[in-house]
Design an enzyme around this catalytic site. Sequence first.
Site, PDB file in Angstrom:
ATOM      1  N   GLY A 187       4.990  96.664  51.579  1.00 50.72           N
ATOM      2  CA  GLY A 187       6.143  97.242  52.257  1.00 50.72           C
ATOM      3  C   GLY A 187       5.807  98.564  52.923  1.00 50.72           C
ATOM      4  O   GLY A 187       6.270  98.856  54.033  1.00 50.72           O
ATOM      5  N   THR A 188       4.988  99.351  52.270  1.00 55.05           N
ATOM      6  CA  THR A 188       4.588 100.645  52.837  1.00 55.05           C
ATOM      7  C   THR A 188       3.871 100.452  54.168  1.00 55.05           C
ATOM      8  O   THR A 188       4.135 101.158  55.141  1.00 55.05           O
ATOM      9  CB  THR A 188       3.686 101.401  51.835  1.00 55.05           C
ATOM     10  OG1 THR A 188       4.514 101.861  50.762  1.00 55.05           O
ATOM     11  CG2 THR A 188       3.002 102.602  52.479  1.00 55.05           C
ATOM     12  N   CYS A 218      10.558 114.906  36.180  1.00 49.54           N
ATOM     13  CA  CYS A 218       9.433 114.749  35.256  1.00 49.54           C
ATOM     14  C   CYS A 218       8.723 113.411  35.400  1.00 49.54           C
ATOM     15  O   CYS A 218       7.572 113.284  35.008  1.00 49.54           O
ATOM     16  CB  CYS A 218       9.920 114.893  33.810  1.00 49.54           C
ATOM     17  SG  CYS A 218      10.694 116.474  33.494  1.00 49.54           S
ATOM     18  N   THR A 220      -8.732  90.506  58.211  1.00 49.09           N
ATOM     19  CA  THR A 220      -8.695  89.167  57.618  1.00 49.09           C
ATOM     20  C   THR A 220      -7.456  89.013  56.750  1.00 49.09           C
ATOM     21  O   THR A 220      -7.131  89.897  55.949  1.00 49.09           O
ATOM     22  CB  THR A 220      -9.961  88.933  56.766  1.00 49.09           C
ATOM     23  OG1 THR A 220     -11.091  89.071  57.622  1.00 49.09           O
ATOM     24  CG2 THR A 220      -9.960  87.563  56.132  1.00 49.09           C
TER      25      THR A 220
END
Lengths: 400, 132
Positions: free
Chosen positions: A71-72, A325, A237
């Site tokens: 997706g990135t 955190c 590829t």
Amino acid sequence: MRKVYLDNAATTPLLPEVRESMLPFLDELSGNPSSLHDWGDSAREAVAEARARVARLIGAGAEEIIFTSCGTESNNLAVKGLALARQNKGRHLVASAIEHFSVLHSARTLEKMGFELSLVPVDSSGMVDPDDVRQSLRPDTVLVSIMHGSNEVGTVQPIKEIARITREHKVPLHTDAVATAGNIPVDVGELGMDALSLAGNQFYGPQGAAALWVRPGVRLIPQFDGGVQEGGRRSGTENVAAIVGLGKAAELASDNMTVRMGHLSRLRDRLLDELPRRIDHTVVTGDTTSRLPGNASFCIEFIEGESILMMLNSKGVAASSGSACTSRALKASHVLIAMGITHELAQGSIVFSLGVDNSPEDVGYVLEVLPPIVDRLRQMSPLYARFIKGSKGGKNARLQ
Amino acid sequence: MPVYSEKVMEHFMNPRNVGEIENPDGIGEVGNPICGDMMTFYIKVKDNHLEDVKFKTFGCGAAIAVSSMTSEMAIGKTLDEAMKITPGTVATQLEGLPKNKLHCSNLGAQALRKAIEDYLNKNRAQGGGKND
């Protein structure tokens, strides 16, 4: 110990049928689809079949699908590729404040190259007002990128209304549909955007295969230079086995969507209803009606998300959090902050994302194990101690 | 899960000395909820020694483990010895902390020091401590 996986927004499990479809391309020699021999032919045919299946999932033409690795990558290719192709018309970009980092950081990279970025705000439910998109458009705007659904808070955006506006102004609209495609109906003709990102590992396909759909006639500058795979728009590829799996997952999603949505939304609604009743001072994040069927997200006051995740994990439950955190950068989720949630409350973020394998028993288990965890962490929390002292019992005495 | 040592996990799952001390001799508070972690330390002093140390912590697994370890290291020590506890010695006793957690979550020694300073300041103001 019971194992309950409620982090499907991170990645979904591979369905057995999908795995089966991939095995021939892992077990036997999988040729390179560009090669001119039998091995190449069978790989090429398999990729073509997957392309048709992915196209059907979103109501697109097969030749309009570009396979990518995740997706990135799809979001990078869309934002950079579309903006760079139109930079002679202008260098202004519009995105929502709650986009995934692959969209926001792509836009930031373009800013360094001289583009300007306007961020459209969201309301307290994480919703974009289409009118704000209209207001942000300028004569030199060359791309609008608004996500379809938020993996963090579940809110599904009014993309159709936004697309109507961008079309009126002749500005291309990219939609990050990674959280929605394969999970809720997405039809590019009906919704009207110009480019759309999707990823297989969000709907029971493998990691490593995703796609970008681009409306015919919309220009795109490739981000990989190389051969002419994917019509020259994405060289390299092909990951044949993963693409075949993505295709199978798309086919299964098309065929089973209504049943899956019914199953997930029943489980989700039970969590959304019951968790705040069992745990005082817990708020649901995101829109309650326009919402992904699998997303149940909350902020639990006075405690911190990573501690909750670690204790849930010790009980066999996997979830996620937008707390500072839990992020590598130690920053609270930009999505929660954009919604006006305070840094302190954002620390108590917890996100359950359901999948087709989850059962009512899984939800029951979480409803049983989470309240004692919250209780334990609150007993350790100076914020909770301060709150109790300040309120001197009253309705908060119920927390005990 | 974050890459925590076994020692961190053990202290996180079974933190020692959680709570408050009634009428403490000193209180030390560090951090704030916006940056993510907040710790309050309470101490009881007898004969210049830390007779009891308790804490309350809002924060991640590392913050809770750090608080627990700091309290365990401090109990029984003289005030001077306890002032020598540093974020570094706490991290070492915990068999290390992830790099990005070394600063934000490692506030136990600072909170303890503040509690001791609080006690010393009160003492000075009263011209001698009740426990000395």
